[in-house]
Scaffold this active site. Sequence first.
Site, PDB file in Angstrom:
ATOM      1  N   ARG A 238      -0.334   3.824   2.279  1.00 45.76           N
ATOM      2  CA  ARG A 238      -1.371   4.820   2.538  1.00 45.76           C
ATOM      3  C   ARG A 238      -1.113   5.440   3.901  1.00 45.76           C
ATOM      4  NH1 ARG A 238      -2.051   4.676  -2.057  1.00 45.76           N
ATOM      5  NH2 ARG A 238      -3.957   4.386  -3.277  1.00 45.76           N
ATOM      6  N   GLU A 267      -3.948  13.798   2.903  1.00 43.06           N
ATOM      7  CA  GLU A 267      -3.239  14.452   1.793  1.00 43.06           C
ATOM      8  C   GLU A 267      -4.114  15.508   1.130  1.00 43.06           C
ATOM      9  OE1 GLU A 267      -1.893  11.398  -0.917  1.00 43.06           O
ATOM     10  OE2 GLU A 267      -0.930  10.308   0.698  1.00 43.06           O
ATOM     11  N   HIS A 285       3.412  11.969  -2.444  1.00 35.00           N
ATOM     12  CA  HIS A 285       2.759  10.781  -3.039  1.00 35.00           C
ATOM     13  C   HIS A 285       3.248  10.542  -4.480  1.00 35.00           C
ATOM     14  CE1 HIS A 285      -1.069   8.120  -2.646  1.00 35.00           C
ATOM     15  NE2 HIS A 285      -0.161   7.546  -3.421  1.00 35.00           N
TER      16      HIS A 285
HETATM   17  C1  GLV Z   1      -0.997   4.977  -5.676  1.00 34.24           C
HETATM   18  O1  GLV Z   1      -0.919   5.291  -4.537  1.00 34.24           O
HETATM   19  C2  GLV Z   1      -1.789   3.893  -6.156  1.00 34.24           C
HETATM   20  O2  GLV Z   1      -2.570   3.320  -5.380  1.00 34.24           O
HETATM   21  O3  GLV Z   1      -1.689   3.568  -7.354  1.00 34.24           O
END
Ligand code: GLV
Length: 319
Positions: A238, A267, A285
Amino acid sequence: MKRVLVSRPLPAPCLDRLRAEAEVTLLPGEAPRGEQELLESLPGHDVALIQLTEPITERVLEAAAPRLELVAQVAVGLDNIDLHAARRLGVAVSHTPGVLTDATADLCFALLLAAARRVVEGDRYVRAGRWTRWSLDLLCGLELRDATLGIVGLGRIGTAVARRALPFGMRVQYCQRHAAPPELERELGATRCDLETLLATSDVVSLHLPLGPQTHGLLDRDRLFAMKPGAILINTARGALVDEAALVDALAEGPLRAAGLDVFEAEPAVHPGLLGRDDVVLLPHLGSATEATRLRMATMATDSALAALRGQPVPHRAQ
Ligand code: GLV
């Protein structure tokens, strides 16, 4: 009939399964939902099937409880959900651990290789017509053999990344609150150390922690500037684990050689200081973004939603 709110489009087989057993509200459009939209749309539903872009705040939960039984998240991370409020209000939460481990570890390693061997920078160099000759010192990077990989959080994904590092000849060390089982430490040849030691002695640091009050801003300016000279930071966890502005400075004038980032503090916004740098590889991401994994994630969340709608025990519960 029970009602399920689906915040953003899902694969058709998942929607079909939900529609066979419940009234489905699919919010229009593809955009992430703001708190206001959720405050207006979620009340009156028994289940919310959502994605990591949706802020399930205390206000949203209070507005939707007590009818809301389950928030089914199509992701493993849960930092967009106020888990404390959910627990207080009796709303169950499910997520998708396990099925995205390999896809995310693969992408993490892709970033690691790209940042260490300057793959994206090299691609830009060729496309810009700047390549005029082979030369001994052209775009040299970090050799992985005998380099030390520091894993911050040796959970499912951290372990899968460590396993990928071994055939490249990397040494593995890790930090986390509890020691890993001795057989895992043996398999990985991994030693445990504290975060400060890991940062000071790792050539590559890869983050694999959930985001929460205790980990927010974990890599602050002091810690980033205390990293080993020439180190690389990889983040597929994150964005808010890292102080992004300080990261820009640690690349420009501090110890860092490069960074590979799949996640960002705000983001889809990316710090402008990162966008201009050649020593940073940036991805939108994509950790779990393979067709097979994304289908498995959506199916898992659908399974959880259907169980709640049927009054059965909910699988894949986080709490
Ligand atoms: C992606 O970032 C997730 O948490 O699945």
